[in-house]
Design a protein around this motif. Sequence first.
Motif, PDB file in Angstrom:
ATOM      1  N   UNK A 220      13.136 -26.575 -40.133  1.00 23.64           N
ATOM      2  CA  UNK A 220      14.211 -26.909 -39.185  1.00 23.64           C
ATOM      3  C   UNK A 220      14.695 -25.649 -38.479  1.00 23.64           C
ATOM      4  N   UNK A 221      14.767 -24.541 -39.208  1.00 23.26           N
ATOM      5  CA  UNK A 221      15.196 -23.272 -38.617  1.00 23.26           C
ATOM      6  C   UNK A 221      14.258 -22.867 -37.484  1.00 23.26           C
ATOM      7  N   UNK A 222      12.960 -22.908 -37.769  1.00 24.95           N
ATOM      8  CA  UNK A 222      11.957 -22.539 -36.762  1.00 24.95           C
ATOM      9  C   UNK A 222      11.994 -23.496 -35.565  1.00 24.95           C
ATOM     10  N   UNK A 223      12.051 -24.788 -35.859  1.00 24.26           N
ATOM     11  CA  UNK A 223      12.068 -25.775 -34.773  1.00 24.26           C
ATOM     12  C   UNK A 223      13.301 -25.636 -33.891  1.00 24.26           C
ATOM     13  N   UNK A 236       7.687 -18.010 -23.327  1.00 27.52           N
ATOM     14  CA  UNK A 236       6.998 -16.908 -24.009  1.00 27.52           C
ATOM     15  C   UNK A 236       7.555 -16.713 -25.413  1.00 27.52           C
ATOM     16  N   UNK A 237       8.886 -16.665 -25.548  1.00 25.12           N
ATOM     17  CA  UNK A 237       9.515 -16.490 -26.855  1.00 25.12           C
ATOM     18  C   UNK A 237       9.261 -17.699 -27.752  1.00 25.12           C
ATOM     19  N   UNK A 238       9.346 -18.898 -27.153  1.00 26.38           N
ATOM     20  CA  UNK A 238       9.093 -20.116 -27.926  1.00 26.38           C
ATOM     21  C   UNK A 238       7.669 -20.099 -28.483  1.00 26.38           C
ATOM     22  N   UNK A 239       6.721 -19.724 -27.649  1.00 21.60           N
ATOM     23  CA  UNK A 239       5.320 -19.687 -28.084  1.00 21.60           C
ATOM     24  C   UNK A 239       5.078 -18.594 -29.123  1.00 21.60           C
ATOM     25  N   UNK A 240       5.815 -17.505 -28.997  1.00 19.92           N
ATOM     26  CA  UNK A 240       5.695 -16.409 -29.969  1.00 19.92           C
ATOM     27  C   UNK A 240       6.072 -16.898 -31.367  1.00 19.92           C
ATOM     28  N   UNK A 241       7.193 -17.642 -31.449  1.00 22.47           N
ATOM     29  CA  UNK A 241       7.611 -18.191 -32.738  1.00 22.47           C
ATOM     30  C   UNK A 241       6.625 -19.255 -33.219  1.00 22.47           C
ATOM     31  N   UNK A 243       3.456 -19.411 -32.743  1.00 23.33           N
ATOM     32  CA  UNK A 243       2.248 -18.781 -33.283  1.00 23.33           C
ATOM     33  C   UNK A 243       2.505 -18.154 -34.654  1.00 23.33           C
ATOM     34  N   UNK A 244       3.775 -17.764 -34.908  1.00 25.05           N
ATOM     35  CA  UNK A 244       4.103 -17.125 -36.194  1.00 25.05           C
ATOM     36  C   UNK A 244       4.258 -18.138 -37.323  1.00 25.05           C
ATOM     37  N   UNK A 245       4.497 -19.398 -36.991  1.00 27.28           N
ATOM     38  CA  UNK A 245       4.777 -20.400 -38.018  1.00 27.28           C
ATOM     39  C   UNK A 245       3.540 -20.687 -38.858  1.00 27.28           C
ATOM     40  N   UNK A 248       3.541 -26.189 -39.350  1.00 24.90           N
ATOM     41  CA  UNK A 248       4.125 -26.852 -38.182  1.00 24.90           C
ATOM     42  C   UNK A 248       4.129 -28.355 -38.413  1.00 24.90           C
ATOM     43  N   UNK A 249       5.173 -29.030 -37.931  1.00 21.84           N
ATOM     44  CA  UNK A 249       5.174 -30.493 -38.005  1.00 21.84           C
ATOM     45  C   UNK A 249       5.141 -31.086 -36.596  1.00 21.84           C
ATOM     46  N   UNK A 250       5.251 -32.391 -36.494  1.00 21.60           N
ATOM     47  CA  UNK A 250       5.131 -33.057 -35.202  1.00 21.60           C
ATOM     48  C   UNK A 250       6.246 -32.644 -34.244  1.00 21.60           C
ATOM     49  N   UNK A 251       7.427 -32.314 -34.808  1.00 26.74           N
ATOM     50  CA  UNK A 251       8.544 -31.856 -33.972  1.00 26.74           C
ATOM     51  C   UNK A 251       8.205 -30.521 -33.334  1.00 26.74           C
ATOM     52  N   UNK A 252       7.588 -29.635 -34.106  1.00 27.91           N
ATOM     53  CA  UNK A 252       7.205 -28.314 -33.590  1.00 27.91           C
ATOM     54  C   UNK A 252       6.252 -28.457 -32.412  1.00 27.91           C
ATOM     55  N   UNK A 253       5.186 -29.211 -32.618  1.00 26.32           N
ATOM     56  CA  UNK A 253       4.182 -29.386 -31.570  1.00 26.32           C
ATOM     57  C   UNK A 253       4.787 -30.050 -30.333  1.00 26.32           C
TER      58      UNK A 253
END
Length: 564
Positions: A220-223, A236-241, A243-245, A248-253
Motif C-alpha cells: 500500500x505504501x508503494x502504491x 518518471x518518478x512513478x516508473x522509478x518506484x 521498477x524498484x518494487x 507488484x499487485x493489480x493496483x500497482x500495474x
Amino acid sequence: MHSSLEQRISNLLQKCTFTQLKQIHALITTTSLNRDIRISTKTLRRSTEFGGMDYSELLFSQMDEIFPADLLLWNAMIRGYAFNGPYDKCISMHHQMIQRGLKPNNYTYPYLLNSCAQIGIGCHLQGMKMHCQIIKVGFERAPAVSNSLLNFYMYMESSCDYFVLGVRKNEKPSDAQKVFDDMLLKPVQIWNRMIWGCINIGDVESARKLFDNMPERDIVSWNSMISGYAKIGNVEKANELFMQMSEKNVVTWTSMVGAFSNSGDLQTAKRLFLEMPYRNVISWNSMISSYTRHGKFQEALELFVEMHLQGVNPDGFTFVSALSACSNLGALEFGKWIHFYLIRDWCQLGVIVGTALIEMYAKCGDVDRAFKIFIKLGEKDVFCWNVMMKSLAIHGRTRDAIKIFFMMQGRGLKPNEFTFTSALFACNHGGLIEEGRQIFSSMKDLGISPKLEHYGCLVDLLGRNGQVEEAKLLVEGMPFEPDIAVWGALLGGCRVKGDLRLAEEVMERIDELKTNESGVYVLLSNIYASAGQWPKAVNAREKMEDKKIWKRTGCSSVLGVVNI
C-alpha cells in the motif's frame, strides 16, 4: 439461573433482529435483569446498530433513571450518534456528561472526535477543546484516541486549505504532524494514512519524505506513492518506484497504466497493460477510457470486444467509455449491441450509463430511441435532462426541448448553467423569442448568474429574428466585455435587418479585439453585397487578405457560442 439467562441474552443480542431486540427488552424490563448494567448496556448498544436512534433514545431514557451516572450507557449512546447521526447530538451528549459530573474516558473521545470531523469546519474549535481535555487527563497517547485525533486534524486541516502534513502556510508543523510525531505506536497503516492524506492535497514532496523515513513498507505504501506521482504527472518518478518494487499487485500495474496514458504515452500504457500478470475490470476500464479520452475510439471498441471475449464482466464505467466511443464514431450498430448487452442485465443501466446511451443514440441520429430510453429511466439527474434537451434541440425538435426544460423544473430539479445553455440553444434554433427571453430572465430568479455564452445565445436569437436594437442593448448592458462570438452574433443580426450603420460600428469593435476570425469579414462583405455596395464588399475581402486571414471551409467561431 441468573447467570445462565444473562449469558443466553448476551448471545442472542449479538445476532438478534430489531423485532427480537424489542422482545429481549420486554423480558429484561419484566425481570430483575433490568438492573444489571452489563445487560442494559449491551441491549442499548445493540439498539444503535440498526441504523436509527429513536428506539435507542427511548431505552436510554428508561435506563438513565436506574443508572443516572453510568458512563457505559453514555458511551453507548455517543457511539450510536457517531455512527448514525445526527452528529451534533453526539457533541450535545458530551456537554450533558460534563454537566452531570461524568468524565469521558478513552472510549468516549474517539467517537466525539469523529463526530466533530463529520460536522466539519463549524466544529473545529470544539475538537481542539476536546484535544486540550484529552491532554489534561492523559489519554493523548492511547492508540484509539491518538488515531482519532490524527483523523480529525487531517480532515479539518485539508478542509481549511492547510497542508495536512509537513508545514502549514506559516511554515509551522501542522496539528496532524504534531499528533503523528507524538504517537507511541505507529504501525505501517498509520504511516500509509499520513502519506495518502498528503497525496490527497497534492503535497507529494512531504509524502515522499514520510515514505523514505518509514521503518517498514507494505505494498500500500508503494502504491500510494506511485499514485501520488501519477496524480501530479511525474511519470518518471512513478516508473522509478515501479521498477524498484519486488512485488507488484493489480493496483500497482493499473496505476502505471493510468500514469502513462494520462501523459499521452498510450503505446507504453498498452505495453504495460498486456504485460500485466492479472487484469481486473478496473484495469480494462483504465485502458479503454484512456483510448476514449485520447480520441482512439476504434481502439477503445476493439478492447471492449476483447474484454468481452475474455469473460471479464464490464461495469458502468466500461459501458460509459464504450458508448462514448460509439457516439464519436457514429457507430450506431455497435451501440445497439451494447444496448442489447445492457438489456440482459438491466441493473447495469443506472443514470450515468443511461445518459451515455441516450447521448449515443442521439449523436448517431436516432433521437426517437434516445427519447424512449430517457422516458424509461427511473431517477434522472440534471445532467441526464440536459443531454436529452440538447439532443432534441440539435435534431430540430426545439419545442420538445423546451417542454423538457419546464418538465424538469416541475419534477423539483434545479437547473444549472448548462441547462440554460441547452435551453437557449433550443430557443435559438427554433426561433422561440418569447421563450428565450423568459428562460434567460428566470436564471437570476434561480440564483444563477448568466455567463458570456448565455448572453451570446440570446443575442444570436434576437439578431436572427430581426430584434437587432434589443440585441444591441443587451450587449451594451452585459457585465462582461463582449468576445468575438457575441459581436459576430450581433453582426449576423445586422445582416438579417440590413443595418449597415450598426454593422460598421460592430466591425470597429471587432477590429479592437485584433482577432484573426475570418467569418466576420466574410459576413460584413455579404452584408455590403446584399445592399448593393459592391466596392465596400470587395474592400472587406481585401482587408482579410491584407491581414493574411483566410477562410476555413465549414469552420467559424463567430456563432461558436451556439455550438454546444
